[in-house]
Design an enzyme around this catalytic site. Structure first.
Site, short mmCIF file in Angstrom:
data_model
loop_
_atom_site.label_atom_id
_atom_site.label_comp_id
_atom_site.label_asym_id
_atom_site.label_seq_id
_atom_site.Cartn_x
_atom_site.Cartn_y
_atom_site.Cartn_z
CD GLU A 167 37.05 -27.58 -7.68
OE1 GLU A 167 37.95 -28.42 -7.52
OE2 GLU A 167 36.47 -27.03 -6.74
CD GLU A 354 32.67 -28.50 -5.35
OE1 GLU A 354 33.66 -28.52 -4.59
OE2 GLU A 354 32.58 -29.16 -6.39
C1 FCB Z 1 36.54 -29.77 -4.73
C2 FCB Z 1 35.90 -30.84 -5.60
C3 FCB Z 1 34.88 -31.67 -4.88
C4 FCB Z 1 35.29 -31.98 -3.46
C5 FCB Z 1 35.72 -30.74 -2.73
C6 FCB Z 1 36.12 -30.98 -1.30
O1 FCB Z 1 37.78 -29.44 -5.25
O2 FCB Z 1 35.27 -30.25 -6.71
O3 FCB Z 1 34.64 -32.83 -5.65
O4 FCB Z 1 36.23 -32.98 -3.46
O5 FCB Z 1 36.79 -30.15 -3.41
#
Ligand code: FCB
Length: 446
Positions: A167, A354
């Site tokens: 990210e 994620e």
């Molecule tokens: C993302 C991050 C991860 C976690 C989630 C909830 O932005 O990559 O580390 O904090 O959010």
């Protein structure tokens, strides 16, 4: 309607974590300080003064955590490598004890039948590099490539696929523009050289990984951007936000050019950061997979003050997570179809690296998380049914962990962690995910 059981045979089921959020052991075995150690020490920077100094103590408890992964039946585990464990000052001598930890972790995962998917940078920059300007300094990109080569040379015999960065949008904006994350700089749009230098770091490292026969992904936090109304002003604001959040990080990698950022007042050379040949260094290595971190859509309206070229406004009439993030599963389908429309053949296979939500600790039996995961997996299956090539899904997160500026207040885990005792207790979502994986596998033999 297609649903999660229609995901293809061989689809990879996983879970994700990141080093600073779970490892703890910040002073052990020669680890150097990171920007997050420094940030956490600043009064008021993290809610209730929480720090990642102990976190889930995963550095010592990783065998127990791998047993939990095995219990889920995971195909893969996404974790991050702490740069300051491997190179305590970001460059210079390698710390053998730091590298040895990841060696043990990888071997233990393989022994459990779980494929390791490491991320090389999940925001814990060595403080020594921050002292030289961090990601605002172009040299950091070259230091990152050296670090990537060191780690790949040690683990590449057992780890075929790698994620370079996590990210870069969130790291740039929260870390360098708004200052709510480490390193806590408040440069607004003048933070954007940090984005370019991260992308350059990705490109340089991707070439070195490819030379070693390894696959490379980049994990971005992407969001479908919706204008708040049909007005031309809201549409223009949404376009400006989309360029900043999404296209700034995917266009150079997939198309070999930056989007037009003039609506944000950002010059074409990103304040002098882009040098001739840079965009080619970012684009030429190609991506073997796009890592997609998905949480929510973003609604954007025309600016109400002259400070920013857009306003972020609430998404009406939808549920929200404990973190206050809007829950709109079908926006994941929309995002994926939109990526294909925009990037066409340049879009590589996608892996969801994620996806998940935080739920209040007292919520029993963890129903909001099960609903969130189920509906997002169904939304993913709908995109796959439309022909999008999605290879796997790594839920965020295996464990409750240190959620950055929120400290231990947001609980994203399938497994509850009592931070006073380090006791792990699987939640109802853990059993649900385990059963889903088993049922999907049984219905779709490879
Ligand atoms: C993302 C991050 C991860 C976690 C989630 C909830 O932005 O990559 O580390 O904090 O959010």
């Amino acid at each position: 309607m297609p649903d999660r059981f229609d995901l293809p045979a061989g689809f990879r089921w996983g879970a994700a974590t990141a080093a600073y959020q779970i490892e703890g052991a910040v002073h052990e075995d020669g680890r150097g300080p990171s920007v997050w150690d420094t940030f956490c020490a600043q009064p008021g920077a993290v809610r209730d003064g929480h720090t990642g100094a102990v976190a889930c103590d995963h550095y010592h408890r990783y065998p127990e955590d791998i047993a939990l992964m095995k219990g889920l039946g995971l195909d893969g585990y996404r974790f991050s490598i702490a740069w300051p464990r491997v190179l305590p000052t970001g460059a210079g001598p390698v710390n053998p004890a730091g590298l040895a930890f990841y060696d043990r972790l990888v071997d233990a995962l393989l022994e459990a039948g779980i494929a390791p998917l490491p991320t090389l940078f999940h925001w814990d920059l060595p403080q020594a590099l921050e002292d030289e300007g961090g990601w605002l300094n172009r040299d950091t990109a070259y230091r990152f490539a050296e670090y990537a080569a060191v780690v790949a040379d040690r683990l590449g015999d057992r780890v075929p696929a790698w994620i370079t960065l996590n990210e870069p949008f969130v790291h740039t904006v929260f870390g360098y523009a708004l200052g709510t994350h480490a390193p806590g700089r408040t440069l607004m749009f003048e933070a954007l050289p940090a984005a370019h230098h991260q992308l350059l770091a990705h490109g340089l490292a991707a070439s070195l990984l490819h030379e070693r026969g390894l696959e490379v992904m980049l994990s971005n936090n992407l969001t479908p951007v919706e204008p708040a109304s049909d007005s031309a002003a809201d549409a223009a604001a949404a376009e400006a936000y989309d360029a900043l959040h999404n296209r700034l990080f995917t266009d150079p990698v997939l198309l070999g050019r930056y989007p037009d950022l003039t609506a944000l007042g950002v010059p074409d050379d990103i304040f002098g950061a882009i040098r001739p040949g840079d965009v080619d260094l970012i684009h030429a290595p190609g991506l073997d997979g796009l890592g997609l971190n998905f949480y929510n859509p973003t609604r954007v309206a025309a600016p109400s003050s002259p400070d920013l070229p857009f306003d972020l406004v609430p998404v009406p009439d939808v549920p929200h997570t404990a973190f206050g993030w809007p829950v709109v599963p079908e926006s994941l389908t929309r995002l994926l179809l939109g990526l294909r429309d925009f990037y066409g053949k340049a879009l590589p296979p996608v892996t969801i690296t994620e996806n998940g939500c935080s739920v209040e600790e007292s919520t029993d039996p963890d129903r909001p998380r099960i609903d969130y995961l189920a509906t997002h997996l169904d939304a993913l299956a709908a995109a796959v049914a439309e022909g999008i090539d999605v290879r796997g899904y790594y839920t965020w997160s295996l464990l409750d962990n240190f959620e950055w500026a929120e400290g231990y207040h947001q609980r994203f885990g399938l497994v509850h962690v009592d931070f006073a005792t380090q006791r792990r207790t699987p939640k109802a979502s853990y059993a649900w995910y385990r059963d889903l994986i088993a049922a999907h596998r049984a219905s779709r033999p490879r």
